[in-house]
Design a protein around this motif. Structure first.
Motif, PDB file in Angstrom:
ATOM      1  N   LEU A 146      24.089  71.465  12.879  1.00 32.86           N
ATOM      2  CA  LEU A 146      23.414  72.519  12.124  1.00 32.86           C
ATOM      3  C   LEU A 146      23.436  73.824  12.904  1.00 32.86           C
ATOM      4  N   ALA A 147      23.706  74.904  12.201  1.00 33.85           N
ATOM      5  CA  ALA A 147      23.689  76.239  12.788  1.00 33.85           C
ATOM      6  C   ALA A 147      23.163  77.206  11.733  1.00 33.85           C
ATOM      7  N   CYS A 148      22.958  78.448  12.128  1.00 35.76           N
ATOM      8  CA  CYS A 148      22.436  79.420  11.168  1.00 35.76           C
ATOM      9  C   CYS A 148      23.132  80.763  11.313  1.00 35.76           C
ATOM     10  N   ALA A 149      23.138  81.484  10.218  1.00 34.35           N
ATOM     11  CA  ALA A 149      23.522  82.892  10.172  1.00 34.35           C
ATOM     12  C   ALA A 149      22.606  83.493   9.108  1.00 34.35           C
ATOM     13  N   ALA A 150      23.105  84.405   8.303  1.00 32.80           N
ATOM     14  CA  ALA A 150      22.290  84.968   7.231  1.00 32.80           C
ATOM     15  C   ALA A 150      23.212  85.533   6.161  1.00 32.80           C
ATOM     16  N   GLU A 151      22.653  85.685   4.966  1.00 34.49           N
ATOM     17  CA  GLU A 151      23.350  86.377   3.875  1.00 34.49           C
ATOM     18  C   GLU A 151      22.615  87.695   3.654  1.00 34.49           C
ATOM     19  N   TYR A 152      23.254  88.777   4.086  1.00 39.36           N
ATOM     20  CA  TYR A 152      22.623  90.093   4.041  1.00 39.36           C
ATOM     21  C   TYR A 152      22.891  90.780   2.706  1.00 39.36           C
ATOM     22  N   TYR A 153      21.820  91.244   2.101  1.00 38.78           N
ATOM     23  CA  TYR A 153      21.959  92.033   0.879  1.00 38.78           C
ATOM     24  C   TYR A 153      22.248  93.474   1.267  1.00 38.78           C
ATOM     25  N   LEU A 154      23.253  94.058   0.641  1.00 41.61           N
ATOM     26  CA  LEU A 154      23.649  95.413   0.989  1.00 41.61           C
ATOM     27  C   LEU A 154      22.642  96.401   0.398  1.00 41.61           C
ATOM     28  N   ASP A 155      21.666  96.751   1.214  1.00 39.91           N
ATOM     29  CA  ASP A 155      20.659  97.737   0.825  1.00 39.91           C
ATOM     30  C   ASP A 155      20.433  98.695   1.988  1.00 39.91           C
ATOM     31  N   GLU A 156      19.509  99.614   1.818  1.00 40.66           N
ATOM     32  CA  GLU A 156      19.275 100.605   2.870  1.00 40.66           C
ATOM     33  C   GLU A 156      18.785  99.955   4.160  1.00 40.66           C
ATOM     34  N   GLY A 157      18.046  98.879   4.025  1.00 39.34           N
ATOM     35  CA  GLY A 157      17.573  98.180   5.200  1.00 39.34           C
ATOM     36  C   GLY A 157      18.713  97.604   6.031  1.00 39.34           C
ATOM     37  N   PHE A 158      19.726  97.105   5.346  1.00 39.04           N
ATOM     38  CA  PHE A 158      20.891  96.564   6.051  1.00 39.04           C
ATOM     39  C   PHE A 158      21.643  97.678   6.772  1.00 39.04           C
ATOM     40  N   LEU A 159      21.825  98.801   6.089  1.00 41.09           N
ATOM     41  CA  LEU A 159      22.501  99.936   6.720  1.00 41.09           C
ATOM     42  C   LEU A 159      21.709 100.443   7.934  1.00 41.09           C
ATOM     43  N   GLU A 160      20.393 100.423   7.818  1.00 37.91           N
ATOM     44  CA  GLU A 160      19.557 100.855   8.942  1.00 37.91           C
ATOM     45  C   GLU A 160      19.742  99.916  10.130  1.00 37.91           C
ATOM     46  N   LYS A 161      19.823  98.618   9.857  1.00 43.91           N
ATOM     47  CA  LYS A 161      20.046  97.651  10.937  1.00 43.91           C
ATOM     48  C   LYS A 161      21.368  97.940  11.639  1.00 43.91           C
ATOM     49  N   LEU A 162      22.389  98.275  10.855  1.00 45.56           N
ATOM     50  CA  LEU A 162      23.683  98.609  11.451  1.00 45.56           C
ATOM     51  C   LEU A 162      23.592  99.883  12.286  1.00 45.56           C
ATOM     52  N   ASP A 163      22.911 100.888  11.739  1.00 46.84           N
ATOM     53  CA  ASP A 163      22.829 102.185  12.419  1.00 46.84           C
ATOM     54  C   ASP A 163      22.043 102.105  13.729  1.00 46.84           C
ATOM     55  N   THR A 164      21.011 101.276  13.746  1.00 42.46           N
ATOM     56  CA  THR A 164      20.129 101.220  14.910  1.00 42.46           C
ATOM     57  C   THR A 164      20.490 100.095  15.873  1.00 42.46           C
ATOM     58  N   GLY A 165      21.545  99.351  15.546  1.00 40.77           N
ATOM     59  CA  GLY A 165      21.992  98.304  16.466  1.00 40.77           C
ATOM     60  C   GLY A 165      21.087  97.100  16.551  1.00 40.77           C
ATOM     61  N   GLN A 166      20.332  96.827  15.482  1.00 41.05           N
ATOM     62  CA  GLN A 166      19.481  95.643  15.482  1.00 41.05           C
ATOM     63  C   GLN A 166      20.332  94.375  15.454  1.00 41.05           C
ATOM     64  N   GLU A 167      19.766  93.291  15.949  1.00 41.25           N
ATOM     65  CA  GLU A 167      20.506  92.027  15.960  1.00 41.25           C
ATOM     66  C   GLU A 167      20.775  91.549  14.534  1.00 41.25           C
ATOM     67  N   LEU A 168      22.016  91.197  14.289  1.00 37.17           N
ATOM     68  CA  LEU A 168      22.406  90.625  13.010  1.00 37.17           C
ATOM     69  C   LEU A 168      22.964  89.225  13.262  1.00 37.17           C
ATOM     70  N   LEU A 169      22.623  88.299  12.394  1.00 31.31           N
ATOM     71  CA  LEU A 169      23.074  86.921  12.561  1.00 31.31           C
ATOM     72  C   LEU A 169      24.482  86.759  12.000  1.00 31.31           C
ATOM     73  N   THR A 170      25.392  86.342  12.847  1.00 31.98           N
ATOM     74  CA  THR A 170      26.786  86.152  12.452  1.00 31.98           C
ATOM     75  C   THR A 170      27.178  84.702  12.670  1.00 31.98           C
ATOM     76  N   PHE A 171      28.395  84.370  12.278  1.00 30.58           N
ATOM     77  CA  PHE A 171      28.911  83.023  12.507  1.00 30.58           C
ATOM     78  C   PHE A 171      30.364  83.132  12.933  1.00 30.58           C
ATOM     79  N   GLY A 172      30.850  82.096  13.611  1.00 28.18           N
ATOM     80  CA  GLY A 172      32.246  82.082  14.006  1.00 28.18           C
ATOM     81  C   GLY A 172      32.619  83.291  14.852  1.00 28.18           C
ATOM     82  N   ASP A 173      33.741  83.908  14.508  1.00 28.02           N
ATOM     83  CA  ASP A 173      34.300  85.032  15.260  1.00 28.02           C
ATOM     84  C   ASP A 173      33.679  86.357  14.821  1.00 28.02           C
ATOM     85  N   ASN A 174      32.352  86.441  14.964  1.00 27.36           N
ATOM     86  CA  ASN A 174      31.589  87.640  14.601  1.00 27.36           C
ATOM     87  C   ASN A 174      31.707  87.977  13.112  1.00 27.36           C
TER      88      ASN A 174
END
Length: 248
Positions: free
Chosen positions: A97-125
């Motif tokens: 068992l492992a985890c990542a996330a399914e991110y909804y493309l909204d302003e909050g997601f863009l803010e996470k990208l802009d501010t360098g917040q941790e995002l859950l990925t899988f495999g090769d990023n």
């Protein structure tokens, strides 16, 4: 071993025995109590057991993260992962068992990208994202550019289900040329969501535009439907593509 059956025209078609060819499911909502998927640890255990019976040996579970509805965090998701991992071990179920996330493309997601917040990925990023089913986001290309510029490899969840692409298949081709990977839902192969989704997923497979296949399991209704997917002729065609599931 593959099973053969007669279709309506009397010719033989191949039916898969299980999803062991994939081995890894990288899109589900099996972690308990985080979104519109499993609502309890007991249901999560049941779903893990069913996924094992379908031939999977690893589940990368991806709860929704949406600014307005599901404000999940990496810490909260990992906490539920540990809870389920312990329960699976105690139950004697052999499943990674492992985890990542399914991110909804909204302003909050863009803010996470802009501010360098941790995002859950899988495999090769790889980062799994979704959009509105009805309306193409005005910032879709901007978000793709930002994800790639930050070193992420964007994976569009269930591209066949976005009605704004219907009749505009060239737009999907364009996204792929921009570096977006595609992950159709297995249940789309039987028309579970709609005839339109079935048509698009078949076209994606015919054009070799599939990188991952996901179950998008929320509950037993989805795993029950997966049993019918095994008889889809397009499943064998999809398995012949260079899918990345087994690399995860």
């Amino acid at each position: 071993m593959k099973r053969f059956f007669k279709n309506l025209f009397g010719s033989e078609e191949v039916a898969e025995e299980s999803f062991s060819t994939l081995g890894v499911d990288m899109h589900s909502h099996i972690l308990p109590g985080l979104d519109d998927g499993s609502d309890s640890l007991e249901r999560s255990l049941e779903l893990v057991q069913v996924m094992k019976s379908l031939g999977y040996h690893k589940l990368i579970m991806t709860p929704h993260i949406m600014s307005d509805f599901y404000r999940n965090t990496p810490e909260g998701i990992r906490e539920k992962l540990a809870l389920l991992q312990n329960a699976v071990k105690e139950a004697g179920i052999e499943m990674e068992l492992a985890c990542a996330a399914e991110y909804y493309l909204d302003e909050g997601f863009l803010e996470k990208l802009d501010t360098g917040q941790e995002l859950l990925t899988f495999g090769d990023n790889y980062i799994l994202f979704e959009t509105s089913f009805l309306n193409e986001p005005l910032n879709l290309r901007e978000a793709i550019f930002k994800m790639r510029s930050k070193g992420y490899k964007p994976v569009l969840a269930h591209p066949e289900r976005y009605t704004y692409f219907y009749g505009k298949f060239d737009n999907l081709v364009e996204l792929r040329e921009q570096g977006v990977l595609f992950q159709p839902n297995l249940n789309s192969l039987t028309g579970y969501y709609s005839a339109g989704a079935k048509n698009i997923v078949e076209k994606l497979i015919d054009n070799g535009m599939v990188d991952f296949l996901g179950s998008d399991t929320h509950g037993l209704k989805h795993t029950d439907s997966l049993q019918r997917v095994l008889s889809s002729k397009y499943l064998s065609k999809a398995f012949a593509l260079p899918l990345r599931n087994s690399q995860l």
